[in-house]
Design a protein around this motif. Structure first.
Motif, mmCIF file in Angstrom:
data_model
loop_
_atom_site.group_PDB
_atom_site.id
_atom_site.type_symbol
_atom_site.label_atom_id
_atom_site.label_comp_id
_atom_site.label_asym_id
_atom_site.label_seq_id
_atom_site.Cartn_x
_atom_site.Cartn_y
_atom_site.Cartn_z
ATOM 1 N N MET A 20 0.834 -1.215 0.000
ATOM 2 C CA MET A 20 0.000 0.000 0.000
ATOM 3 C C MET A 20 0.866 1.262 0.000
ATOM 4 O O MET A 20 0.490 2.273 -0.597
ATOM 5 C CB MET A 20 -0.947 0.008 1.211
ATOM 6 N N THR A 21 2.021 1.198 0.652
ATOM 7 C CA THR A 21 2.895 2.385 0.696
ATOM 8 C C THR A 21 3.367 2.799 -0.695
ATOM 9 O O THR A 21 3.702 3.960 -0.895
ATOM 10 C CB THR A 21 4.160 2.126 1.544
ATOM 11 N N ALA A 24 1.224 5.632 -1.776
ATOM 12 C CA ALA A 24 0.855 6.638 -0.771
ATOM 13 C C ALA A 24 1.434 8.018 -1.032
ATOM 14 O O ALA A 24 1.193 8.941 -0.263
ATOM 15 C CB ALA A 24 1.260 6.146 0.625
ATOM 16 N N GLY A 25 2.206 8.166 -2.103
ATOM 17 C CA GLY A 25 2.708 9.504 -2.411
ATOM 18 C C GLY A 25 4.015 9.839 -1.711
ATOM 19 O O GLY A 25 4.508 10.950 -1.838
ATOM 20 N N MET A 29 6.648 5.202 -3.049
ATOM 21 C CA MET A 29 6.077 5.424 -4.382
ATOM 22 C C MET A 29 7.141 5.974 -5.326
ATOM 23 O O MET A 29 7.249 5.559 -6.478
ATOM 24 C CB MET A 29 4.894 6.382 -4.311
ATOM 25 N N GLY A 106 -2.088 5.055 -16.761
ATOM 26 C CA GLY A 106 -2.493 5.040 -15.355
ATOM 27 C C GLY A 106 -2.586 3.600 -14.880
ATOM 28 O O GLY A 106 -3.353 2.816 -15.446
ATOM 29 N N ILE A 108 -3.468 0.834 -11.908
ATOM 30 C CA ILE A 108 -4.150 0.552 -10.640
ATOM 31 C C ILE A 108 -3.721 -0.861 -10.246
ATOM 32 O O ILE A 108 -4.054 -1.831 -10.926
ATOM 33 C CB ILE A 108 -5.679 0.675 -10.764
ATOM 34 N N ASP A 140 0.572 7.571 -13.869
ATOM 35 C CA ASP A 140 0.054 7.631 -12.501
ATOM 36 C C ASP A 140 -0.017 6.213 -11.954
ATOM 37 O O ASP A 140 -0.269 5.264 -12.700
ATOM 38 C CB ASP A 140 -1.346 8.263 -12.499
ATOM 39 N N THR A 141 0.219 6.079 -10.659
ATOM 40 C CA THR A 141 0.186 4.773 -9.998
ATOM 41 C C THR A 141 -0.703 4.843 -8.768
ATOM 42 O O THR A 141 -0.498 5.703 -7.918
ATOM 43 C CB THR A 141 1.605 4.382 -9.521
ATOM 44 N N LYS A 142 -1.674 3.950 -8.697
ATOM 45 C CA LYS A 142 -2.472 3.822 -7.485
ATOM 46 C C LYS A 142 -2.387 2.371 -7.013
ATOM 47 O O LYS A 142 -2.268 1.459 -7.843
ATOM 48 C CB LYS A 142 -3.942 4.172 -7.756
ATOM 49 N N VAL A 143 -2.469 2.177 -5.712
ATOM 50 C CA VAL A 143 -2.467 0.826 -5.153
ATOM 51 C C VAL A 143 -3.761 0.639 -4.360
ATOM 52 O O VAL A 143 -4.144 1.517 -3.577
ATOM 53 C CB VAL A 143 -1.243 0.601 -4.242
ATOM 54 N N VAL A 144 -4.432 -0.481 -4.595
ATOM 55 C CA VAL A 144 -5.655 -0.804 -3.838
ATOM 56 C C VAL A 144 -5.412 -2.070 -3.007
ATOM 57 O O VAL A 144 -4.543 -2.870 -3.335
ATOM 58 C CB VAL A 144 -6.881 -0.991 -4.763
ATOM 59 N N PHE A 153 -4.527 -3.189 -13.460
ATOM 60 C CA PHE A 153 -5.339 -2.608 -14.524
ATOM 61 C C PHE A 153 -4.532 -1.432 -15.096
ATOM 62 O O PHE A 153 -3.898 -0.697 -14.340
ATOM 63 C CB PHE A 153 -6.665 -2.056 -13.989
#
Lengths: 348, 348
Positions: A20-21, A24-25, A29, A106, A108, A140-144, A153
């Motif tokens: 998750m980190t 987290a920005g 990351m 992007g 995810i 862009d990178t997001k973690v769920v 994705f």
């Protein structure tokens, strides 16, 4: 307020996993972006390191297109989600006659996803982009959390420039026009399905995932008066033709015998009760052109590696009902409808 | 091959749910796009109905930016994922000085998601886009199985044009420059957290989610020589300042007392052991400007609704270690580091 600091732990690309980190920005990351994304996708625009890329573009109208990629499995015969995310968006631009310039990406990512797999996907994306002559200029990178995603994705958005004089659009088909298909259908969908369902008999089928803008450029050079281009992805050739028929307010009459289908694709479809006309392709296109130019168009397509099996599959006709009809192998005729149920989910 | 056809069942926006067929490229997907996306986001470019939007752009360099949105919960005080997806991308463009023009939107929806909630999200996205003066010109919809997503994820990509003479970039900060913050920090993150954790005491905190390009235009009109702009989103003000310090190869010296923090944000942070400097904002920006122009800049910002609480929070300094240091309320000093652990996941 307390100061936070900890030793700088580098990415372990062999055994590490996305945490998750990484979304987290903060420092983790930053390490992920440096260690995987910037390393593979390196280019001067991405290296600007701002939250947006800035660039000049050649004169002309622009084209913009976006596609989310949720294919499962992530790796399949003939490709993977990284290359697919480049090809899918490049092709959507190419169908408008645009020369692709830049992509954004992007990601995810699900917590726990292997860094080695992410590295492989981004490397593949970088290779596909280089081959297609496009640059990934921003991302862009997001973690769920685990169980709130499915591996990775990727949503790519493409920007291209449309050369002067090119006017391709889905509403330009006219009765009498010829319908041309660039090659065999159903390969992408069956390759995914064979991998997913462990279908031993279809192991020779590879995804046709490919960037089509080179083929399109050759087609436009030979036949500048092309009416429409569209790639038969989700929903297959059936959805593609029905969309064009509806947009142009016409009917279509196609010939089953003229539609190339790889024998293993045909066998897999027969066994599973699937219609190849509804199965997704990722490296094929449909072209509609004035009838007097169809031979020139076919010659130009067959001279290109991605169009060697190009085929004249039918004609645009007048039809107030806007039906797509097919003369079958047995001399009969049937309506080719949209897919109404669920056929192959998560195919792209 | 068998023909498939079934009655045309309209979307039930009151009680319906997203099904796998809504992502299959067939008739159901077409209904979903017509019934929700086209209905709310209607504009001539989207209405072209091709797989790409084509348009002319004003002269100037272009800016492109992308952002995936995975915020949880989807609806929160002061906003929702639809408006956030517009604001986030508009702001990334604005930080490069670009005037936002067009957006693309890629939706990844979990099977079973209520159509009514999707409708509300897309309506909110349309409203935010109208208010920001941008159009959503192209989009994509994918559906993943229950348990392979989390309601809805939205990836937006923005395209803007950078006016002649505007040169904002993260590496342009120089020792002696003034650091200005547009308003109170931590409101977006605490609003999400309060909603998620049912924190009764922080119910007065609303997300600051807003489009900042109007504020930026006013700032550039007043001080054309602005050096850098950046919005302190994930990772908060701390990450934002550290990024700028690294890019420019400088240090920063800020004053805690000059940083506006809403009392309920401060209270929530104290109770939960969080640092407001690490908490995400979605409607604030940091500006770095030549010292002699800081008063003009503050005046221009305070005259704009989104900059009324603008504050001169510190100075850029020479520092080979590129540290961000803060003079605390008690007269001491501490290093403001990047967030190293996980603080607030899924905040945007």
């Amino acid at each position: 307020m307390t100061s936070q600091s900890s030793p700088h732990t580098p990415l372990d690309l062999d055994h590490g996993r996305v945490e998750m980190t990484h979304g987290a920005g903060g420092r983790a990351m930053d390490q992920l972006i440096d260690g995987i994304f910037r390393r593979h996708l390196d280019n001067p625009l991405l290296a600007q390191g701002n939250d947006q890329a800035r660039f000049a573009v050649p004169p002309g109208r622009l084209a913009m297109s976006t596609d989310g990629h949720v294919v499962s499995p992530l790796f399949f015969p003939g490709g993977d989600i990284g290359a697919l995310a480049v090809h899918g968006t490049v092709n959507d631009l190419a169908m408008g006659g645009a020369r692709p310039l830049h992509l954004s990406a992007g990601f995810i990512i699900e917590e726990g996803f292997a860094l080695a797999a992410l590295d492989r996907i981004v490397a593949s994306m970088a290779r596909a982009a280089r081959e297609a002559g496009v640059t990934v200029v921003t991302g862009d990178t997001k973690v769920v959390e685990r169980g709130k995603g499915d591996g990775v994705f990727i949503t790519t958005t493409g920007l291209g420039v449309v050369p002067e004089g090119v006017e391709l659009s889905g509403e330009r088909a006219r009765p009498g026009d010829a319908i041309v298909l660039s090659g065999g259908i159903g390969e992408h969908g069956v390759a995914i399905l064979a991998q997913r369902e462990h279908l031993g008999f279809a192991t020779g089928v590879r995804s046709d995932s490919a960037a089509l803008h080179g083929l399109v450029a050759a087609m436009l050079a030979a036949v500048p008066g092309l009416r429409c281009l569209r790639d038969p992805t989700r929903g297959g050739l059936a959805a593609c033709l029905n969309e064009l028929a509806r947009q142009s307010g016409v009917g279509m009459q196609i010939r089953e015998a003229a539609i190339p289908v790889h024998p293993e694709v045909a066998a897999a479809c027969e066994l599973l009760g699937l219609d190849p006309l509804h199965i997704a392709n990722e490296g094929k296109l449909v072209a509609i052109c004035p009838p007097e130019r169809v031979d020139d168009l076919l010659a130009a397509m067959r001279a290109h590696p991605l169009g060697v099996a190009a085929s004249h599959i039918g004609e645009v006709v007048e039809d107030e009902l806007r039906l797509v009809q097919m003369e079958t192998g047995f001399g009969g005729s049937r309506v080719v409808d949209w897919l109404t149920g669920e056929q192959l989910p998560r195919i792209c």
